[in-house]
Design a protein around this motif. Structure first.
Motif, short mmCIF file in Angstrom:
data_model
loop_
_atom_site.label_atom_id
_atom_site.label_comp_id
_atom_site.label_asym_id
_atom_site.label_seq_id
_atom_site.Cartn_x
_atom_site.Cartn_y
_atom_site.Cartn_z
N GLY A 190 0.83 -1.21 0.00
CA GLY A 190 0.00 0.00 0.00
C GLY A 190 0.86 1.26 0.00
N GLY A 191 1.89 1.26 0.85
CA GLY A 191 2.79 2.41 0.90
C GLY A 191 3.54 2.58 -0.41
N ARG A 192 3.93 1.43 -1.01
CA ARG A 192 4.66 1.47 -2.28
C ARG A 192 3.76 2.03 -3.38
NH1 ARG A 192 6.12 -2.96 -1.89
NH2 ARG A 192 8.17 -2.84 -1.30
N LEU A 193 2.53 1.55 -3.45
CA LEU A 193 1.59 2.00 -4.49
C LEU A 193 1.37 3.52 -4.39
CD1 LEU A 193 -1.11 -0.84 -4.38
CD2 LEU A 193 0.37 -0.27 -6.34
N ALA A 194 1.20 4.00 -3.16
CA ALA A 194 0.97 5.44 -2.96
C ALA A 194 2.19 6.23 -3.42
CB ALA A 194 0.68 5.72 -1.49
N ALA A 195 3.38 5.77 -3.03
CA ALA A 195 4.62 6.45 -3.41
C ALA A 195 4.77 6.49 -4.93
CB ALA A 195 5.81 5.75 -2.77
N GLU A 196 4.56 5.34 -5.56
CA GLU A 196 4.75 5.26 -7.02
C GLU A 196 3.75 6.15 -7.75
OE1 GLU A 196 4.54 1.06 -7.55
OE2 GLU A 196 6.68 0.74 -7.08
N GLU A 197 2.53 6.28 -7.19
CA GLU A 197 1.51 7.12 -7.82
C GLU A 197 1.95 8.59 -7.80
OE1 GLU A 197 -0.92 6.29 -9.57
OE2 GLU A 197 -2.24 8.04 -9.68
N LEU A 198 2.51 9.04 -6.68
CA LEU A 198 2.96 10.44 -6.58
C LEU A 198 4.23 10.66 -7.39
CD1 LEU A 198 2.17 11.24 -2.83
CD2 LEU A 198 0.87 11.87 -4.88
N ILE A 199 5.08 9.65 -7.48
CA ILE A 199 6.29 9.74 -8.31
C ILE A 199 5.87 9.87 -9.77
CG2 ILE A 199 8.31 8.47 -9.17
CD1 ILE A 199 8.35 7.12 -6.30
N ARG A 200 4.98 8.99 -10.19
CA ARG A 200 4.45 8.98 -11.55
C ARG A 200 3.82 10.33 -11.90
NH1 ARG A 200 0.36 8.00 -14.10
NH2 ARG A 200 -1.04 7.87 -12.31
N SER A 201 3.21 10.97 -10.90
CA SER A 201 2.54 12.26 -11.13
C SER A 201 3.51 13.43 -11.09
CB SER A 201 1.43 12.46 -10.10
OG SER A 201 0.47 11.42 -10.21
N GLY A 202 4.81 13.13 -10.89
CA GLY A 202 5.83 14.18 -10.97
C GLY A 202 6.04 15.01 -9.70
N CYS A 203 5.63 14.50 -8.55
CA CYS A 203 5.82 15.26 -7.31
C CYS A 203 7.30 15.34 -6.94
CB CYS A 203 5.04 14.59 -6.17
SG CYS A 203 3.27 14.56 -6.46
N ARG A 204 7.69 16.45 -6.28
CA ARG A 204 9.07 16.62 -5.81
C ARG A 204 9.12 16.82 -4.30
NH1 ARG A 204 11.81 14.12 -8.33
NH2 ARG A 204 13.64 15.15 -7.44
N ASN A 205 8.04 17.37 -3.74
CA ASN A 205 8.00 17.63 -2.28
C ASN A 205 6.72 17.05 -1.70
OD1 ASN A 205 10.38 19.49 -2.16
ND2 ASN A 205 9.09 20.59 -3.62
N VAL A 206 6.82 15.90 -1.08
CA VAL A 206 5.61 15.25 -0.57
C VAL A 206 5.57 15.29 0.96
CG1 VAL A 206 5.54 13.72 -2.58
CG2 VAL A 206 6.60 12.94 -0.46
N VAL A 207 4.33 15.22 1.47
CA VAL A 207 4.11 15.17 2.91
C VAL A 207 3.15 14.01 3.18
CG1 VAL A 207 3.21 16.37 4.93
CG2 VAL A 207 4.41 17.65 3.15
N GLN A 208 3.45 13.24 4.23
CA GLN A 208 2.51 12.18 4.61
C GLN A 208 2.09 12.37 6.06
OE1 GLN A 208 3.98 8.15 4.95
NE2 GLN A 208 6.04 8.80 5.53
N PHE A 209 0.86 11.93 6.34
CA PHE A 209 0.41 11.88 7.74
C PHE A 209 0.76 10.50 8.24
CE2 PHE A 209 -2.11 15.34 6.07
CZ PHE A 209 -1.95 16.28 7.06
N GLY A 210 1.81 10.47 9.08
CA GLY A 210 2.48 9.22 9.37
C GLY A 210 2.03 8.50 10.61
N GLU A 211 3.00 8.10 11.40
CA GLU A 211 2.76 7.19 12.52
C GLU A 211 1.69 7.73 13.47
OE1 GLU A 211 6.05 8.86 12.28
OE2 GLU A 211 5.82 7.74 10.42
N VAL A 212 0.91 6.81 13.98
CA VAL A 212 -0.06 7.14 15.02
C VAL A 212 0.71 7.41 16.31
CG1 VAL A 212 -2.06 6.36 16.33
CG2 VAL A 212 -1.74 5.62 13.98
N GLU A 213 0.29 8.42 17.05
CA GLU A 213 0.96 8.71 18.33
C GLU A 213 0.42 7.80 19.42
OE1 GLU A 213 0.30 12.86 18.91
OE2 GLU A 213 2.36 13.37 18.35
N ASP A 214 0.69 6.51 19.33
CA ASP A 214 0.31 5.64 20.44
C ASP A 214 1.39 4.60 20.64
OD1 ASP A 214 -0.02 3.54 18.69
OD2 ASP A 214 -2.18 3.82 18.51
#
Lengths: 328, 328
Positions: free
Chosen positions: B160-184
């Motif tokens: 899932g993480g790979r698919l998301a990354a490849e989609e943004l790479i394919r779309s030409g992104c250079r500066n990405v932000v993710q909402f990451g780890e849960v604070e627990d």
């Protein structure tokens, strides 16, 4: 048996703090919360209400019968039920009927054999109320009047229909469309909003068309199809009234087809679930008092479980409008 | 006791039709459905699996422990659990932990005293796994590895993480932000997607910032606040990855501030719940196999309940991408 006082003593706090931690109500410092939790673990403490239920030979389970849990209104509602029931020491059993009378029937058979202390009924199907009385369990209707003898709780849907109508009138609409009655066998208190809506707008010389709701929540494309059909069959529509998902689908269709909201079309949603807060423009919506509906139904069912009778046979809760940017 | 054959005979149909009606699976003519329902009512028939459960002294109840039912992912998931459990004659008990260890603890105490046949655990809190073993009930983890001895089911989040990354790479992104780890306190299989996402985009020379998720689902404004903060602190962001509600809040913020999607910013959501289908532009999303997650977990828990053991200690299910118009 360990008491709340034992826990308080062990944690070096007051009993009130322990109960705040247990109920999740009110502020408790993280550090204190952790100390209380450790004390609860150390003493293997069980909350009182639950102990009381077990002592009285109750199962401590209340069943909530609804059409479909994945619908935003019912997911927020059952979530609220679970919180409210947990606070009085009950656990929540969910039953999806999916508008299928035989599902409802199957659940009643299951509940007949389970030691369920009470049933909150909010499904859109309708077995004869005798079926419920034959269970000899307390039953509270949620937006459903099962029988004169079965108390129910509902939002003030007539007021809801009026508020929606007045909002579209105020916004200058001349041709409105609403997604109206559910295509099922039950007339519910919530259906009333559609009659009131029509009455109020027509009293202002506004034309009002009605589409039936499709009783099939999770086939989400039916919402998009309904929206498309509405705009194709009513190119002159300038005001729309429907539940959150219908409203969202209409907004989506409008934006995708260069129809400006609110300039060309005004939209008022009904229910006010979280989905309406994530749209752009933000949705104007009639908000059902979801938490209060749950709290009242739980108060009623526990009263019936404990004293086996209840004063009121219905409770109607106030409803409100939250203005977004889909009306002017 | 009445059998399915008795019902079939009374309704003048085959037993298979009766079971289709009961399970809601497969097509049955409305008229036939009604005849079967009437026969079931007349004979007061109880489905077999349930009869079997009762015969074997089981409660026929499985508890599902999750963080919060009103969150779209968990509402669709528990909805699927309820359907899947109902088909094998079990009823579903819901337990919201709201990220509160003491809530979880309270439920375990309740479950210790309830005749619950099994527990499906998908909360984000984490009592010591001994607490669960001490219940001496079958437990299946949902996206949670409680202990080596506790089997679990999860989606393939690394993919899932790979698919998301490849989609943004394919779309030409250079500066990405993710909402990451849960604070627990728990590292869940689903957290893996964030590590993979970062690894893959950075391998393509893309800068990747991470925000922690707020473990507070139903305070919806926290999503909007997080979105605002993201755009203020990262004015140059051109790609965003987050769960459905974060993605929806970012899309809403962008549209409200004249930031074009997908021209200026690309967005990929994670989970693929219905909310992503009601947005404009329609959201590109990584879809968790919600139904299959429920079916597998139910298969595992019933196997453990019935034969008290299970072969596999984990089941990882494939995940997919649904392209909308928030990427190019």
């Amino acid at each position: 048996m360990t008491t709340i006082q034992d826990v308080a003593k062990q944690a070096g706090v007051g009993a009130a703090t322990v109960s705040r931690v247990l109920s999740g109500k009110g502020y408790v410092k993280q550090e204190t919360r952790e100390r209380v939790t450790r004390a609860i673990e150390a003493l293997n403490y069980t909350p009182n209400e639950m102990a009381r239920n077990l002592f009285h030979g109750k199962s401590g389970i209340v069943a909530v019968i609804i059409p479909e849990l994945s619908h935003p209104f019912f997911s927020e509602l059952v979530n609220a039920f679970e919180v409210s029931l947990c606070e009085v020491g009950y656990q929540t059993m969910v039953c999806n009927t999916f508008y299928e009378k035989n599902y409802e029937l199957r659940y009643l058979e299951m509940l007949r054999r389970q030691r369920v202390d009470g049933i909150i009924f909010g499904a859109h199907t309708s077995l004869a109320s005798e079926q419920y009385q034959s269970l000899q369990r307390p039953v509270v209707g949620l937006d459903r009047k099962l029988a004169e003898t079965v108390p129910y709780v509902a939002a003030d849907h007539e007021e809801g229909g009026r508020l929606a109508a007045e909002e579209l009138i105020r916004s200058g609409c001349r041709n409105v469309v609403q997604f109206g009655e559910v295509e099922d066998s039950v007339i519910t208190p919530s259906s009333q909003r559609h009659f009131v809506f029509r009455k109020v707008v027509e009293a202002h010389g506004i034309t009002c068309a009605s589409y039936p709701k499709q009783p099939n929540y999770s086939a989400y494309n039916t919402y998009q199809e309904s929206a498309a059909r509405l705009f194709e069959e009513h190119p002159d529509v300038d005001g729309i009234f429907g539940t959150d998902l219908y409203a969202a689908a209409c907004l989506q269709y409008a934006l995708a087809h260069g129809i400006r909201v609110p300039e060309d079309v005004k939209i008022v949603a009904y229910d006010g679930t979280y989905i309406t807060k994530f749209l752009h423009p933000e949705m104007t919506t009639i908000c059902q008092p979801i938490r209060q509906l749950a709290n009242e139904a739980v108060r009623m069912i526990t009263e019936m479980i404990n004293v086996n009778e209840i004063k009121e046979n219905k409770v109607i809760l106030p409803i409100s409008i939250r203005r977004g940017n889909t009306t002017t």
